[in-house]
Design a protein around this motif. Structure first.
Motif, mmCIF file in Angstrom:
data_model
loop_
_atom_site.group_PDB
_atom_site.id
_atom_site.type_symbol
_atom_site.label_atom_id
_atom_site.label_comp_id
_atom_site.label_asym_id
_atom_site.label_seq_id
_atom_site.Cartn_x
_atom_site.Cartn_y
_atom_site.Cartn_z
ATOM 1 N N TYR A 224 -6.086 -0.950 -6.264
ATOM 2 C CA TYR A 224 -5.396 0.045 -5.442
ATOM 3 C C TYR A 224 -4.692 -0.601 -4.263
ATOM 4 O O TYR A 224 -5.280 -1.391 -3.526
ATOM 5 C CB TYR A 224 -6.386 1.103 -4.935
ATOM 6 N N HIS A 225 -3.425 -0.214 -4.091
ATOM 7 C CA HIS A 225 -2.611 -0.660 -2.960
ATOM 8 C C HIS A 225 -2.335 0.555 -2.082
ATOM 9 O O HIS A 225 -1.947 1.619 -2.575
ATOM 10 C CB HIS A 225 -1.300 -1.265 -3.460
ATOM 11 N N VAL A 226 -2.514 0.414 -0.762
ATOM 12 C CA VAL A 226 -2.525 1.572 0.118
ATOM 13 C C VAL A 226 -1.209 2.354 0.113
ATOM 14 O O VAL A 226 -1.226 3.593 0.144
ATOM 15 C CB VAL A 226 -2.905 1.160 1.560
ATOM 16 N N VAL A 227 -0.061 1.682 0.064
ATOM 17 C CA VAL A 227 1.205 2.411 0.124
ATOM 18 C C VAL A 227 1.474 3.121 -1.205
ATOM 19 O O VAL A 227 1.949 4.267 -1.224
ATOM 20 C CB VAL A 227 2.367 1.473 0.504
ATOM 21 N N VAL A 228 1.147 2.479 -2.297
ATOM 22 C CA VAL A 228 1.257 3.138 -3.600
ATOM 23 C C VAL A 228 0.290 4.328 -3.651
ATOM 24 O O VAL A 228 0.650 5.418 -4.105
ATOM 25 C CB VAL A 228 0.947 2.155 -4.746
ATOM 26 N N SER A 229 -0.922 4.121 -3.158
ATOM 27 C CA SER A 229 -1.927 5.186 -3.163
ATOM 28 C C SER A 229 -1.481 6.374 -2.317
ATOM 29 O O SER A 229 -1.671 7.533 -2.702
ATOM 30 C CB SER A 229 -3.265 4.646 -2.644
ATOM 31 N N ALA A 230 -0.893 6.085 -1.154
ATOM 32 C CA ALA A 230 -0.414 7.165 -0.293
ATOM 33 C C ALA A 230 0.701 7.953 -0.986
ATOM 34 O O ALA A 230 0.755 9.191 -0.892
ATOM 35 C CB ALA A 230 0.091 6.605 1.033
ATOM 36 N N THR A 231 1.576 7.259 -1.689
ATOM 37 C CA THR A 231 2.661 7.928 -2.410
ATOM 38 C C THR A 231 2.103 8.813 -3.523
ATOM 39 O O THR A 231 2.541 9.960 -3.703
ATOM 40 C CB THR A 231 3.628 6.882 -3.005
ATOM 41 N N GLU A 232 1.125 8.299 -4.259
ATOM 42 C CA GLU A 232 0.474 9.097 -5.306
ATOM 43 C C GLU A 232 -0.209 10.319 -4.709
ATOM 44 O O GLU A 232 -0.136 11.424 -5.256
ATOM 45 C CB GLU A 232 -0.550 8.231 -6.045
ATOM 46 N N VAL A 237 -0.251 16.342 -3.345
ATOM 47 C CA VAL A 237 -0.211 17.360 -2.287
ATOM 48 C C VAL A 237 1.022 18.253 -2.455
ATOM 49 O O VAL A 237 0.937 19.484 -2.362
ATOM 50 C CB VAL A 237 -0.197 16.695 -0.893
ATOM 51 N N PHE A 238 2.176 17.651 -2.725
ATOM 52 C CA PHE A 238 3.422 18.412 -2.827
ATOM 53 C C PHE A 238 3.446 19.346 -4.029
ATOM 54 O O PHE A 238 4.107 20.398 -3.976
ATOM 55 C CB PHE A 238 4.622 17.466 -2.881
ATOM 56 N N ILE A 239 2.740 19.000 -5.095
ATOM 57 C CA ILE A 239 2.719 19.910 -6.250
ATOM 58 C C ILE A 239 1.566 20.902 -6.145
ATOM 59 O O ILE A 239 1.302 21.672 -7.077
ATOM 60 C CB ILE A 239 2.633 19.130 -7.586
ATOM 61 N N GLY A 240 0.875 20.887 -4.998
ATOM 62 C CA GLY A 240 -0.125 21.904 -4.697
ATOM 63 C C GLY A 240 -1.481 21.715 -5.329
ATOM 64 O O GLY A 240 -2.249 22.682 -5.455
ATOM 65 N N GLU A 241 -1.824 20.485 -5.694
ATOM 66 C CA GLU A 241 -3.100 20.260 -6.367
ATOM 67 C C GLU A 241 -4.110 19.483 -5.525
ATOM 68 O O GLU A 241 -5.180 19.126 -6.019
ATOM 69 C CB GLU A 241 -2.866 19.524 -7.692
ATOM 70 N N LEU A 242 -3.777 19.219 -4.250
ATOM 71 C CA LEU A 242 -4.686 18.453 -3.404
ATOM 72 C C LEU A 242 -4.436 18.796 -1.943
ATOM 73 O O LEU A 242 -3.279 18.948 -1.521
ATOM 74 C CB LEU A 242 -4.462 16.949 -3.611
ATOM 75 N N ALA A 243 -5.505 18.923 -1.181
ATOM 76 C CA ALA A 243 -5.383 19.114 0.262
ATOM 77 C C ALA A 243 -5.117 17.765 0.921
ATOM 78 O O ALA A 243 -5.738 16.757 0.556
ATOM 79 C CB ALA A 243 -6.653 19.739 0.826
ATOM 80 N N LEU A 244 -4.224 17.739 1.897
ATOM 81 C CA LEU A 244 -3.843 16.493 2.545
ATOM 82 C C LEU A 244 -5.051 15.793 3.167
ATOM 83 O O LEU A 244 -5.211 14.573 3.020
ATOM 84 C CB LEU A 244 -2.789 16.763 3.624
ATOM 85 N N SER A 245 -5.909 16.541 3.844
ATOM 86 C CA SER A 245 -7.066 15.935 4.512
ATOM 87 C C SER A 245 -8.005 15.279 3.511
ATOM 88 O O SER A 245 -8.555 14.200 3.765
ATOM 89 C CB SER A 245 -7.819 16.989 5.326
ATOM 90 N N PHE A 251 -9.272 9.078 -0.436
ATOM 91 C CA PHE A 251 -8.467 8.163 -1.243
ATOM 92 C C PHE A 251 -7.777 7.096 -0.389
ATOM 93 O O PHE A 251 -8.059 5.891 -0.516
ATOM 94 C CB PHE A 251 -7.439 8.978 -2.024
ATOM 95 N N VAL A 252 -6.912 7.512 0.515
ATOM 96 C CA VAL A 252 -6.073 6.558 1.237
ATOM 97 C C VAL A 252 -6.872 5.700 2.213
ATOM 98 O O VAL A 252 -6.674 4.478 2.292
ATOM 99 C CB VAL A 252 -4.937 7.295 1.975
ATOM 100 N N LEU A 253 -7.789 6.306 2.972
ATOM 101 C CA LEU A 253 -8.532 5.555 3.987
ATOM 102 C C LEU A 253 -9.359 4.410 3.407
ATOM 103 O O LEU A 253 -9.269 3.278 3.903
ATOM 104 C CB LEU A 253 -9.410 6.499 4.808
ATOM 105 N N PRO A 254 -10.185 4.636 2.374
ATOM 106 C CA PRO A 254 -10.953 3.497 1.831
ATOM 107 C C PRO A 254 -10.060 2.407 1.245
ATOM 108 O O PRO A 254 -10.399 1.216 1.308
ATOM 109 C CB PRO A 254 -11.841 4.129 0.759
ATOM 110 N N VAL A 255 -8.906 2.797 0.702
ATOM 111 C CA VAL A 255 -7.977 1.793 0.166
ATOM 112 C C VAL A 255 -7.355 0.995 1.311
ATOM 113 O O VAL A 255 -7.215 -0.234 1.226
ATOM 114 C CB VAL A 255 -6.878 2.473 -0.685
#
Length: 328
Positions: A224-232, A237-245, A251-255
């Motif tokens: 996992y790469h953090v910028v790729v992970s953030a984009t994923e 989030v944009f398609i409404g299937e995940l809360a940003l927090s 996901f993003v923080l541990p990466v």
């Protein structure tokens, strides 16, 4: 005879030393750099970066973050087209990173090496490092967010590719944070390792091969790469299937932490101690005298970017034998 030797030395210096003073050729074997010489080249690049303005850093990082969208787009598209084939779907994964590194854009994980090396030498302050990290990380993530929005709200991705794109983040959310962290450590090691080896190369073809092969290891190793992970994550989030927090925390923080540890500890610090005590002395005049005091190093001293490591080399041209004799 002495004049001939002086001219030969002057020509060699002109060829083997860049305008900044960094070695452009190895002192022992001209097309191969020693660890000290690689370190010197990294330090010079870091010195230029650490004195860059916030605007330049931000927009370079923004371009780097958006370039990662190309990696995400192609990975999802090939994954959907090939039915999830682990080899074929990853063949174009490195393209975004090729744009970033060869295009000299800013990427957070690359910055776990050059500016950290500058700080380890006490040639730049800790606040300066944190400024670079903060600006580049925020701009990378913002660029990735813009790219994810472009993919989520347009028809660029096919139906199969959209399913694959959503599945990447979903799989990561279901993975434990310690596993994400561990995988991200190895990804950080790879990226920082690429930066180190990149400064030992002198031609674009070798750099291209290095980047391509190295970044294939991320999808092949399920890392996992953090910028790729953030984009994923933003795509989900944009398609409404995940809360940003939830996406940021699980996901993003541990990466992010894993990439940082892998790059800083396993590559930068190890390579720093791998070099000799003469790494500064051989790179610049008054190398040790340019170091910050402990107080300046911690609090920023008189300048947030610390003292410049690069002297005004134009004042004493390296190719002038008489100037070199006076310099001694």
């Amino acid at each position: 005879m002495a004049n001939d030797n002086d001219r030969e030395e002057a020509v060699r210096d002109a060829v083997d030393v860049s305008r900044s003073g960094a070695p452009a050729g190895g002192s022992v074997i001209r097309d191969r750099f020693s660890a000290d010489e690689i370190f010197q080249r990294i330090i010079v690049a870091a010195d230029e970066e650490v004195t860059s303005g916030t605007r330049e850093l931000f927009f370079s990082g923004l371009a780097g973050g958006f370039a990662i969208t190309v990696t995400f787009l192609l990975y999802a598209s090939l994954y959907g087209t090939t039915g999830g084939d682990p080899i074929l779907s990853a063949l174009l994964y490195p393209l975004g990173f090729i744009f970033i590194i060869l295009g000299d854009y800013q990427l957070y994980t690359e910055n776990t090496l050059p500016p950290v090396a500058l700080v380890l030498e006490r040639l730049s302050s800790l606040p300066s490092l944190l400024r670079i990290w903060g600006v580049v990380l925020v701009s990378n993530v913002f660029g990735g967010m813009l790219g994810a929005a472009a993919l989520a709200f347009t028809d660029v991705l096919s139906t199969d590719a959209s399913v694959a794109a959503a599945g990447f983040a979903q799989k990561a959310i279901e993975t434990s944070q310690i596993t994400l962290f561990s995988k991200a450590v190895f990804a950080g090691l790879i990226v920082a390792g690429v930066v180190w080896v990149d400064y030992s190369l002198r031609d674009s073809i070798s750099r291209l091969v290095l980047i391509y092969i190295s970044f294939l290891a991320i999808p092949f190793g399920n890392l996992y790469h953090v910028v790729v992970s953030a984009t994923e994550m933003f795509y989900l989030v944009f398609i409404g299937e995940l809360a940003l927090s939830v996406g940021l925390w699980q996901f993003v923080l541990p990466v992010l932490i894993g990439n940082s540890v892998g790059g800083v500890v396993l590559v930068t610090v190890v390579n720093y101690f791998h070099t000799t005590e003469r790494r500064l002395e051989t790179a610049r005049d008054e190398g040790s005298k340019r170091q910050l005091t402990i107080r300046e190093w911690i609090w920023g001293g008189w300048s947030a970017s610390g003292r410049s490591y690069v002297p005004a080399t134009d004042e004493i041209p390296r190719s002038d034998p008489e100037s070199r004799e006076n310099e001694r």
